[in-house]
Design an enzyme around this catalytic site. Structure first.
Site, PDB file in Angstrom:
ATOM      1  N   ASP A  54      84.522  95.994   4.619  1.00 53.41           N
ATOM      2  CA  ASP A  54      84.504  97.349   5.000  1.00 53.41           C
ATOM      3  C   ASP A  54      83.315  98.021   4.522  1.00 53.41           C
ATOM      4  O   ASP A  54      82.670  98.901   5.051  1.00 53.41           O
ATOM      5  CB  ASP A  54      85.822  97.873   4.327  1.00 53.41           C
ATOM      6  N   GLU A 125      85.939  92.935   9.911  1.00 50.80           N
ATOM      7  CA  GLU A 125      85.458  93.185   8.815  1.00 50.80           C
ATOM      8  C   GLU A 125      85.512  91.790   7.682  1.00 50.80           C
ATOM      9  O   GLU A 125      84.464  91.647   6.973  1.00 50.80           O
ATOM     10  CB  GLU A 125      86.549  94.464   8.093  1.00 50.80           C
TER      11      GLU A 125
END
Length: 244
Positions: A54, A125
């Site tokens: 992230d 991610e």
């Protein structure tokens, strides 16, 4: 821990899809972990790598925006980045590279259409996190991801509304609060001169984030979302609403 030959062959095939070679200095155990869902391993799965990824995709997005749009305001960059790192955008890239074919996951979870976007975004991610931690920088990510980020940013900037602040705000509230903002729209007083159109206020739980007006309900909502971005997201301020 060493991987089974078949699994390592699979992972090498995935990296080739990214344009990376078999000799790329990756930590194969991390890549394997990045593709391991909690349904298969409650304790050893991709959740922590997703956390790293992230931050990685946010950094990569900021780098691309700064390089190609250096004159853009911080508020506009933040709006762009929120869309670039949204689940929908990341899931699209996960689908593009066929990550689902490499996931270690139970069939029931994989078949869940309602959770498909989150699954693909999270695993994408996590893969970014694994590649970053393998070498400690963006060198394994920048060559193939930057082109996607730039193409998406260009697409957003060519939108007739310049920036879709509503979509960006939605991506931001989902990322931080796991909920959607609410827009409350009412007509402006038609009896007052120069008061035609609509007034919108965007709420997050019990807290108003921004207001704006426009000739249509859609444009008023867009204006409210833009003010919310300028007042909160661009300044990296997290409101503390009560959310039911």
């Amino acid at each position: 821990m060493s991987l089974l030959p078949h699994r390592q062959t699979q992972l090498k095939a995935l990296l080739r899809r990214l344009g990376l070679t078999d000799n790329t200095p990756v930590d194969w155990n991390l890549v394997d972990l990045a593709l391991t869902h909690a349904s298969q391993s409650p304790e050893q799965n991709y959740q922590q790598l997703e956390f790293v990824g992230d931050a990685v995709v946010r950094l990569a997005s900021a780098e691309v925006l700064m390089k190609h749009y250096p004159q853009t305001s911080v508020g506009e960059m933040s709006a762009l980045r929120a869309i670039l790192v949204s689940d929908r955008t990341l899931a699209g890239w996960g689908e593009l590279y066929g990550l689902d074919r490499f996931l270690w996951i139970t069939p029931a979870v994989l078949a869940d259409k309602n959770g498909r976007v989150s699954l693909m975004a999270d695993s994408f991610e996590a893969l970014l996190g694994a590649l970053y931690l393998s070498v400690g920088d963006l060198s394994l990510i920048r060559p193939w991801l930057s082109e996607h980020l730039l193409a998406k940013a260009t697409e957003i900037r060519q939108d007739p509304a310049l920036h879709n602040y509503k979509e960006a705000l939605q991506a931001w509230t989902q990322a931080h609060y796991k909920c959607l903002p609410e827009y409350r729209v009412e007509p402006l007083d038609q009896n007052l001169p120069q008061q035609s159109g609509f007034q919108a206020t965007v709420w997050l739980g019990d807290q108003p984030l921004g207001s704006g007006s426009g000739s249509s309900k859609k444009s008023a909502e867009q204006a409210a979302a833009q003010q919310a971005y300028q007042d909160f997201i661009a300044k990296e301020i997290l409101p503390m609403p009560k959310i039911n």
